[in-house]
Structure formats: C-alpha cells, structure tokens
Motif scaffolding. Structure first.
Motif, short mmCIF file in Angstrom:
data_model
loop_
_atom_site.label_atom_id
_atom_site.label_comp_id
_atom_site.label_asym_id
_atom_site.label_seq_id
_atom_site.Cartn_x
_atom_site.Cartn_y
_atom_site.Cartn_z
N SER A 3 -8.20 23.67 20.78
CA SER A 3 -9.26 24.21 21.26
C SER A 3 -8.77 24.57 22.86
O SER A 3 -7.75 23.64 23.45
N ASP A 4 -9.80 25.22 23.49
CA ASP A 4 -9.55 25.56 25.00
C ASP A 4 -9.61 24.30 25.93
O ASP A 4 -8.95 24.12 26.64
N GLU A 5 -10.49 23.28 25.29
CA GLU A 5 -10.71 22.58 26.02
C GLU A 5 -9.57 21.42 25.99
O GLU A 5 -9.31 20.82 27.08
N LEU A 6 -9.00 21.10 25.01
CA LEU A 6 -7.76 20.30 24.83
C LEU A 6 -6.64 20.86 25.55
O LEU A 6 -5.99 19.99 26.29
N ARG A 7 -6.48 22.13 25.55
CA ARG A 7 -5.44 22.85 26.38
C ARG A 7 -5.58 22.50 27.92
O ARG A 7 -4.71 22.03 28.56
N GLU A 8 -6.87 22.50 28.22
CA GLU A 8 -7.25 22.41 29.67
C GLU A 8 -6.68 20.65 29.89
O GLU A 8 -6.18 20.44 31.10
N ALA A 9 -7.31 19.94 29.19
CA ALA A 9 -6.92 18.56 29.42
C ALA A 9 -5.37 18.35 29.46
O ALA A 9 -4.88 17.23 30.24
N HIS A 10 -4.45 18.91 28.56
CA HIS A 10 -3.18 18.93 28.65
C HIS A 10 -2.67 19.53 30.07
O HIS A 10 -1.60 18.68 30.58
N VAL A 11 -3.02 20.60 30.25
CA VAL A 11 -2.65 21.22 31.42
C VAL A 11 -2.84 20.15 32.98
O VAL A 11 -2.25 20.11 33.65
N SER A 12 -4.11 19.85 32.67
CA SER A 12 -4.57 18.97 33.84
C SER A 12 -3.75 17.75 33.87
O SER A 12 -3.31 17.27 35.00
N MET A 13 -3.56 17.03 32.76
CA MET A 13 -2.73 15.80 32.85
C MET A 13 -1.24 16.09 33.38
O MET A 13 -0.80 15.55 34.16
#
Ligand code: AMP
Ligand code: ZN
Length: 306
Positions: A3-13
């Motif tokens: 999901s976009d949400e998970l991708r954002e969490a990956h990028v932010s970490m």
C-alpha cells in the motif's frame, strides 16, 4: 503490491536512517554504506547470536560472498529464484571484442552482450557455502557450523529492511533427522528470547520462500504445509506488515541428497539452518530504541555489549 501507506513508512524510516548517518545512500535502492555505530550494533548482534549457539560447539567458518557457479547450479537457485539471483558476468574477449566493448561504452549503449558468465555467482544465503564442504562424507555424529557473510538478492526496494547486499549470521546442523529436529526445537526457543531481550516485539509464524512461477507456487505451498520454514517477525512497520528478522529452515534430506552427505547409518543426512538478518535486526533496534545508541535501554546495551 504494497500500500501507499506502507511505502511511505518504508521511505520515512529509510530517510531517518540516512539523516542520522547510520546508512549512507548510493543512489541504488538496497545498496548502502553503514556507519561505525551501525556496525557496532551488527558486531554486538553477531556476538549475541554466537553466545546463544555456543553450547552446540559450532565450527566457525568464514566464506567470501560468492559461490562457485557449479554449486549455484546444483542448488537450482536459477530455477527457483531467477528474480533474485546474481551470477557474475565479465569480459573475456580479445582486442577486437574489446574495441567493440569500448564502442558501446563510448556511445552509452548497453554492453551486457559483450560479457560472458564467469565461474562464480554472488551468494544468496550463507549456508550455501557450508553444505559442499561436507560433500561425500559420512558423519559419525551431528555437525554444527556457524558462518556469517554478505549475501546478494536482487530485490531493490525503498524498505531499509529489504536490501540487495545484506549479512546473515547462520547456524547450521547436519545429522540424523531426530537430532536435527531437536536442534531446531532449541533454536525455536532461543531466537525469540534473544529478540525479546533486545527489546523487540516478536512472534513466530510459518512461512514460505518466493519460489518463481507456477511450479514454484506448488513448492511454496508444500513448504508451508509441512511447516519447513518458520520466521521470527518484528512489526517495525505495523502488525499487518511485520518483517522477518530471523528464520529457521528445515531442509529434510534436500542438501544431504544434493551433496551426498550421509549419517552413521548410511542414510542421507538431514539439515536445518537458522539465519538472523544482521541489518534487519539492526534496523529494528534503531526503529525501536532511536537512532542514538547511547540513549538505548541499559538492558539492551548489556545484551549486545556485555
Ligand atoms: P531466508 O534465507 O530468506 O530465510 O533469509 C534469512 C534471513 O535473512 C531473513 O530472516 C532476514 O532476516 C534476512 N534477509 C533475507 N532477505 C533479506 C533482504 N533482502 N534484506 C535484508 N535481510 C534479508
Ligand atoms: Zn540457511
């Protein structure tokens, strides 16, 4: 698909680790430098895993991050995981072929057709270097090994826990089926104790490898049904998408048969391995305790650096 949400969490970490200087970008997803603090945690993890496995008296060996192509082929890695593999190609031509290679380079064209496959492949898992050393042998008792090295898997991703070049520390057992299963039981207890002592939330679950293609899906299903792979999952990006920080595989007599390794009764040896993803555990620790090691809980620091 994630999901976009998970991708954002990956990028932010990932960006948090870049900003703290713990990981150093290279411009390619999954290929990073590591800071001294990052390596300090990796070294602490290797020590802690080593201490857990010490009662088994493993033979400790180191290998380069490559395996012979004949081993790579015998393992069937290209058949099972063509999407992940890294055979090494190099230039073997003479003057004339070199001119045409230079031409492609000058023109900024692809140059893969000037290369040919070498006798080595990047190693996708560190236990693969161990089985061939036992080839053709009859083991009078179970043998346990410990090895750690860089592995390559072509799975570029912005997830800082999914790297193309990463290290595993593996403990491996070869022997009679009962002995191998007992050893696996022990690690099923040990592994979550270590991860919990490190302040990580962990649960175990049955898993499967991503064998490629239609035939591969059947292999994945059978691996899952027989509970041959068990992962230790840490919910760094939420309970719905936990990451495997370690996994245990029971290969039955697969490697015994491939490399003709037998036990005292003349039967094929069984084997099992437990691999901890060193970067995965390290990133999980920075995510749980913050990017400053000096602020980590005392108990966690004592566990890594007693
Ligand atoms: P496996 O051989 O797939 O069971 O992998 C053993 C362990 O290596 C996993 O439990 C992970 O902790 C780690 N690992 C596997 N793939 C990667 C990757 N792409 N990046 C970082 N760690 C990985
Ligand atoms: Zn293994």
């Amino acid at each position: 698909m994630i999901s976009d949400e998970l991708r954002e969490a990956h990028v932010s970490m990932r960006d948090r680790l870049f900003d703290a200087g713990l990981l150093i970008p290279s411009g390619i997803d999954g290929l990073y430098g590591r800071s001294a603090d990052f390596e300090k945690v990796v070294a602490g993890l290797k020590r802690a895993v080593g201490a857990l496995g010490a009662p088994d008296g493993p033979v400790e060996i180191e290998f380069p991050p490559m395996i012979p192509r004949v081993t790579f082929d015998r393992l069937g890695y290209m058949r099972n995981f063509p999407q992940l593999c890294g055979p090494v190609f190099s230039f073997r031509g003479g003057e004339r072929e070199f001119s045409s290679l230079l031409h492609s380079l000058d023109e900024g064209e692809p140059y893969d057709h000037h290369l040919s496959q070498s006798e080595v492949a990047l190693s996708p898992a560190c236990c693969y270097s161990v089985y061939p050393t036992q080839s053709g042998q009859q083991l009078d008792q179970a043998r346990v090994f410990q090895t750690a090295q860089y592995c390559f898997r072509h799975e570029p991703s912005p997830d800082p826990m999914r790297l193309q070049a990463f290290r595993q520390i593996e403990n491996i057992v070869l022997g009679l089926p009962d002995r191998v299963l007992d050893w696996r039981e022990q690690w099923l207890e040990r592994a979550p104790v270590l991860l919990t002592d490190l302040g990580l939330q962990v649960r175990s679950d049955v898993a499967n490898d991503q064998f490629f293609g239609r035939a591969g899906r059947l292999m994945s299903m059978s691996q899952r049904e027989q509970q041959l792979k068990i992962e230790f999952l840490v919910p760094v990006f939420g309970e719905d998408a936990p990451t495997a920080c370690a996994s245990i595989n029971y290969h039955q007599d697969h490697f015994g048969e491939l490399f003709d390794i037998r036990t005292s009764d003349g039967e094929l040896a069984h084997s099992s391995c437990i691999g901890f993803g060193l970067e995965r555990c390290t990133v999980a620790l920075f995510a749980a305790h913050g990017t400053e090691i000096r602020n980590w809980p005392h108990a966690v620091r004592d566990c890594l650096w007693p």
